[in-house]
Write a protein that holds these residues in place. Structure first.
Motif, PDB file in Angstrom:
ATOM      1  N   PHE A   1      -3.639   3.048   4.232  1.00  0.00           N
ATOM      2  CA  PHE A   1      -2.437   3.015   3.445  1.00  0.00           C
ATOM      3  C   PHE A   1      -2.715   2.164   2.213  1.00  0.00           C
ATOM      4  N   ALA A   2      -2.365   2.658   1.016  1.00  0.00           N
ATOM      5  CA  ALA A   2      -2.593   1.930  -0.236  1.00  0.00           C
ATOM      6  C   ALA A   2      -1.274   1.878  -1.016  1.00  0.00           C
ATOM      7  N   PRO A   3      -0.419   0.898  -0.723  1.00  0.00           N
ATOM      8  CA  PRO A   3       0.907   0.859  -1.355  1.00  0.00           C
ATOM      9  C   PRO A   3       0.881   0.524  -2.844  1.00  0.00           C
ATOM     10  N   ILE A   4      -0.120  -0.275  -3.268  1.00  0.00           N
ATOM     11  CA  ILE A   4      -0.267  -0.603  -4.688  1.00  0.00           C
ATOM     12  C   ILE A   4      -1.751  -0.592  -5.026  1.00  0.00           C
ATOM     13  N   GLU A   5      -2.048  -0.553  -6.302  1.00  0.00           N
ATOM     14  CA  GLU A   5      -3.451  -0.527  -6.723  1.00  0.00           C
ATOM     15  C   GLU A   5      -4.182  -1.772  -6.233  1.00  0.00           C
ATOM     16  N   GLY A   6      -5.330  -1.570  -5.620  1.00  0.00           N
ATOM     17  CA  GLY A   6      -6.158  -2.677  -5.144  1.00  0.00           C
ATOM     18  C   GLY A   6      -5.867  -3.120  -3.727  1.00  0.00           C
ATOM     19  N   LEU A   7      -4.760  -2.687  -3.141  1.00  0.00           N
ATOM     20  CA  LEU A   7      -4.386  -3.114  -1.786  1.00  0.00           C
ATOM     21  C   LEU A   7      -4.588  -1.967  -0.807  1.00  0.00           C
ATOM     22  N   ARG A   8      -5.316  -2.251   0.259  1.00  0.00           N
ATOM     23  CA  ARG A   8      -5.522  -1.263   1.326  1.00  0.00           C
ATOM     24  C   ARG A   8      -5.172  -1.889   2.661  1.00  0.00           C
ATOM     25  N   ILE A   9      -4.389  -1.164   3.434  1.00  0.00           N
ATOM     26  CA  ILE A   9      -3.976  -1.627   4.758  1.00  0.00           C
ATOM     27  C   ILE A   9      -4.404  -0.563   5.763  1.00  0.00           C
TER      28      ILE A   9
ATOM     29  N   SER B   1      -6.661  -0.650  23.049  1.00  0.00           N
ATOM     30  CA  SER B   1      -7.350  -1.444  22.039  1.00  0.00           C
ATOM     31  C   SER B   1      -6.731  -1.120  20.687  1.00  0.00           C
ATOM     32  N   ALA B   2      -6.779  -2.075  19.793  1.00  0.00           N
ATOM     33  CA  ALA B   2      -6.163  -1.876  18.475  1.00  0.00           C
ATOM     34  C   ALA B   2      -6.845  -2.779  17.456  1.00  0.00           C
ATOM     35  N   GLY B   3      -6.713  -2.399  16.208  1.00  0.00           N
ATOM     36  CA  GLY B   3      -7.251  -3.199  15.122  1.00  0.00           C
ATOM     37  C   GLY B   3      -6.434  -2.978  13.862  1.00  0.00           C
ATOM     38  N   ALA B   4      -6.404  -3.978  13.019  1.00  0.00           N
ATOM     39  CA  ALA B   4      -5.697  -3.876  11.741  1.00  0.00           C
ATOM     40  C   ALA B   4      -6.510  -4.602  10.678  1.00  0.00           C
ATOM     41  N   THR B   5      -6.496  -4.051   9.467  1.00  0.00           N
ATOM     42  CA  THR B   5      -7.198  -4.683   8.349  1.00  0.00           C
ATOM     43  C   THR B   5      -6.312  -4.682   7.121  1.00  0.00           C
ATOM     44  N   ILE B   6      -6.565  -5.637   6.255  1.00  0.00           N
ATOM     45  CA  ILE B   6      -5.907  -5.677   4.959  1.00  0.00           C
ATOM     46  C   ILE B   6      -6.944  -6.168   3.950  1.00  0.00           C
ATOM     47  N   ASP B   7      -7.044  -5.473   2.831  1.00  0.00           N
ATOM     48  CA  ASP B   7      -8.010  -5.822   1.784  1.00  0.00           C
ATOM     49  C   ASP B   7      -7.320  -5.707   0.433  1.00  0.00           C
ATOM     50  N   TYR B   8      -7.614  -6.670  -0.433  1.00  0.00           N
ATOM     51  CA  TYR B   8      -7.057  -6.641  -1.778  1.00  0.00           C
ATOM     52  C   TYR B   8      -8.165  -6.995  -2.766  1.00  0.00           C
TER      53      TYR B   8
END
Length: 162
Positions: free
Chosen positions: A1-9, A47-54
């Motif tokens: 998911f990329a809600p705004i430029e540069g942010l990925r969830i 099992s589960a995982g979550a990431t966030i990158d900006y």
């Protein structure tokens, strides 16, 4: 998911329900006598995982980035559950459920990338792949062998394209 430029969830999850439903007739006479209806060994039910990158422009041709990730693994059997009390039966051990978190930050351009990272941020100490050490004559348990998950690691990585 990329809600705004540069942010990925990102997020992922798995639910796996798997069990022995029946046994081959020879499996009943070869110890240990396994039980049906239990989750198979080595397979966590959830099992589960979550990431966030900006990332964003920093200066000149350089971009900065920060990110984090968490992962969770539910408890799981180490060996097939079996009838206890028999000299040849294994312990019905389970690896515990656990969660870990990682963080990172860095700078990059077209040729170089420098990152600072911390893996297992909370230094969660969990032992997996447990295995009973049994006495061959009595079946008594003398100890447990287990593998720890990687402890906290703090590091720097430098990548270059050639």
């Amino acid at each position: 998911f990329a809600p705004i430029e540069g942010l990925r969830i990102g997020y992922n999850a798995a639910y796996t329900k798997t069990a022995l439903t029946s046994l081959v007739s020879t499996a009943i006479i070869i110890p240990p006598p396994y039980l049906t209806g239990y989750q198979l060994p080595g397979v966590p039910k959830f099992s589960a995982g979550a990431t966030i990158d900006y990332n964003w422009p920093a200066f000149g041709q350089w971009r900065a980035n920060v990110g984090a990730g968490v992962r969770y693994v539910s408890k799981e059997y180490v060996s097939p559950p079996s009838i206890q009390g028999l000299p040849t039966s294994l312990l019905n051990t389970q690896d515990p459920s656990y969660a870990t978190a990682d963080v990172r930050a860095g700078l990059s351009n077209d040729r170089f990338q420098v990152n600072l990272f911390v893996r297992n941020l909370t230094d969660n100490r969990v032992y997996t792949n447990q295995n009973a050490i049994q006495d061959g004559l009595t079946g008594g348990v003398n100890g447990i062998l287990a593998v720890p998950i990687t402890p906290r690691v703090i590091g720097v990585s430098v990548d270059a394209k050639f």
